[in-house]
Design a protein around this motif. Structure first.
Motif, short mmCIF file in Angstrom:
data_model
loop_
_atom_site.label_atom_id
_atom_site.label_comp_id
_atom_site.label_asym_id
_atom_site.label_seq_id
_atom_site.Cartn_x
_atom_site.Cartn_y
_atom_site.Cartn_z
N ALA A 250 0.67 -1.15 -0.14
CA ALA A 250 0.02 -0.15 0.10
C ALA A 250 0.91 1.36 -0.08
N MET A 251 1.88 1.14 0.46
CA MET A 251 3.11 2.44 0.53
C MET A 251 3.56 2.60 -0.81
N LEU A 252 3.26 1.87 -1.91
CA LEU A 252 4.08 2.05 -3.24
C LEU A 252 3.10 2.95 -3.87
N LEU A 270 -0.33 -12.75 -0.74
CA LEU A 270 -0.45 -11.23 -1.18
C LEU A 270 -2.02 -11.19 -1.69
N SER A 271 -2.51 -10.07 -1.84
CA SER A 271 -3.79 -9.77 -2.22
C SER A 271 -3.41 -9.36 -3.81
N VAL A 272 -4.16 -10.04 -4.50
CA VAL A 272 -4.05 -9.55 -6.05
C VAL A 272 -4.55 -8.14 -6.23
N VAL A 273 -5.67 -7.78 -5.65
CA VAL A 273 -6.21 -6.51 -5.58
C VAL A 273 -5.20 -5.31 -5.30
N SER A 274 -4.41 -5.65 -4.23
CA SER A 274 -3.54 -5.00 -3.69
C SER A 274 -2.52 -4.58 -4.88
N LEU A 275 -1.89 -5.26 -5.53
CA LEU A 275 -1.27 -5.16 -6.71
C LEU A 275 -1.82 -4.45 -8.05
N LEU A 276 -3.10 -5.05 -8.21
CA LEU A 276 -3.82 -4.63 -9.40
C LEU A 276 -4.15 -2.97 -9.55
N VAL A 277 -4.63 -2.55 -8.34
CA VAL A 277 -5.03 -1.05 -8.51
C VAL A 277 -3.77 -0.09 -8.85
N GLN A 279 -0.89 -1.03 -10.02
CA GLN A 279 -0.33 -1.74 -11.01
C GLN A 279 1.15 -1.76 -10.59
N ALA A 280 1.35 -2.64 -9.37
CA ALA A 280 2.58 -2.51 -8.77
C ALA A 280 3.32 -3.94 -8.96
N GLU A 281 4.54 -3.96 -8.77
CA GLU A 281 5.20 -5.09 -9.48
C GLU A 281 5.95 -5.65 -8.18
N ILE A 282 6.40 -7.04 -8.11
CA ILE A 282 6.98 -7.64 -7.06
C ILE A 282 8.28 -8.30 -7.80
N SER A 283 9.59 -8.35 -7.26
CA SER A 283 10.49 -8.93 -7.89
C SER A 283 11.73 -9.33 -6.72
N ALA A 284 12.75 -10.00 -7.13
CA ALA A 284 13.61 -10.39 -6.48
C ALA A 284 15.18 -10.63 -7.16
#
Length: 340
Positions: A250-252, A270-277, A279-284
């Motif tokens: 949520a801080m992104l 993770l909640s997909v909705v939290s990424l969807l709105v 348009q956030a990305e997660i990586s390593a």
């Protein structure tokens, strides 16, 4: 055949003990390095304790190596390296040079990558051999004694700057100001970013500011995160622990990125909705390419970025390990070779 003195764990959870092994005849593309210093990393502890479940023993740990070239194979002699030159070796020691990742310059993602301490004897030793590509020259301006952690912790936090085109105007958050995080603050501040440190240790706040943090927020009191919703272009996780990931996401900012460089062993729900709105990305990312290593070292020398390290003689490696396990070291530990 050459005999090399080293320190090894003969079985999981074992204390390290003196250990000798033989080096085969020199390969044409190999570089032989006499080791002066080697960092002690939490990954070394994970290997000693066989936390990954597939670690070969006997194990000679050590993958933050600084030393001097003492021999060059016939092909390696034409690759710009010189006898007596100070070089470093990190997580990787050989890549094939012909798979697609290697051809594209991502040698650290090689399909047949040889890692320095997985199935090979590492840097808690007199000498080590590596392919010439992974014998990385240490530039002037860096302390040889303290540079070792740059080859693991340093490249791990620097690589996202290169991989994801982080801009000097970006706002970056760093969770965990320890061995990785203290270097992340220095690099991201020098890059020009507005840097927020998330720390659980108020007694370290003055030191954290001195490392380059523009702001400090509690990593435990999530109520402090409410005012930071939508603020960060990049959040870097250096900690190996589970957290409230949806509150962190949520801080992104829109198109922001949550990036893992610390190994979180538990699943990350993770909640997909939290990424969807947003348009956030997660990586390593696992360290970085050879090109990124060179750029990282030059950048560190230019901006006087250095690991904060405490030193032990390599003969006191077990004391150093016990100290690391207490969580009290001042960011990093470096072992100074004392075999002679």
């Amino acid at each position: 055949m050459k005999t090399v003195k080293a320190w090894a764990a003969l079985k999981p959870h074992d204390k390290l003990q003196p250990f000798n092994y033989e080096l085969p005849p020199m390969g044409t593309e190999e570089v032989e390095i006499e080791i002066d210093h080697c960092g002690l990393c939490h990954t070394d502890l994970a290997f000693i304790n066989n936390e990954w479940g597939n670690i070969p023993f006997p194990l000679v740990p050590g993958h933050e190596i600084i030393g001097r070239i003492v021999e060059l194979g016939e092909v390696a002699q034409s690759k710009g390296l010189k006898l007596g030159q100070t070089v470093g070796v990190g997580w990787n020691k050989e890549s094939c040079q012909h798979c697609n990742p290697c051809i594209e310059g991502a040698h650290h993602l090689c399909s047949s990558l040889e890692q320095t301490i997985f199935g090979n004897y590492g840097g808690f030793a007199e000498r080590i051999r590596t392919h010439w590509l992974w014998a990385v020259p240490v530039p002037e301006g860096l302390s040889r004694a303290d540079a070792g952690p740059l080859f693991c912790a340093g490249i791990t936090v620097f690589s996202p700057l290169m991989e994801y085109r982080i801009k000097p105007t970006d706002r970056v958050g760093v969770f965990g100001i320890g061995g990785l995080g203290h270097l992340a603050l220095q690099f991201y501040h020098a890059w020009g970013c507005d840097v927020t440190a998330f720390s659980s240790t108020p007694s370290k706040y003055d030191a954290i500011k001195a490392l380059g943090a523009n702001h400090i927020v509690s990593s435990r009191n999530t109520s402090e995160w409410e005012a930071l919703k939508g603020q960060f272009d990049l959040i870097v996780i250096t900690l190996p622990v589970s957290m409230d990931w949806n509150k962190i996401i949520a801080m992104l900012s829109p198109k922001g990125r949550l990036h893992f460089v610390g190994i979180v062993y538990e699943p990350v729900p993770l909640s997909v909705v939290s990424l969807l709105v947003p348009q956030a990305e997660i990586s390593a990312s696992p360290g970085g390419s050879r090109s990124s290593l060179d750029k990282m070292l030059r950048f560190a020398a230019q901006h006087k970025i250095r690991p904060r390290a405490e030193h032990f003689p390599m003969s006191k490696v077990n004391e150093a390990i016990a100290y690391l396990e207490t969580g009290k070291p001042n960011y990093r530990i470096v072992l100074d070779a004392d075999f002679k």
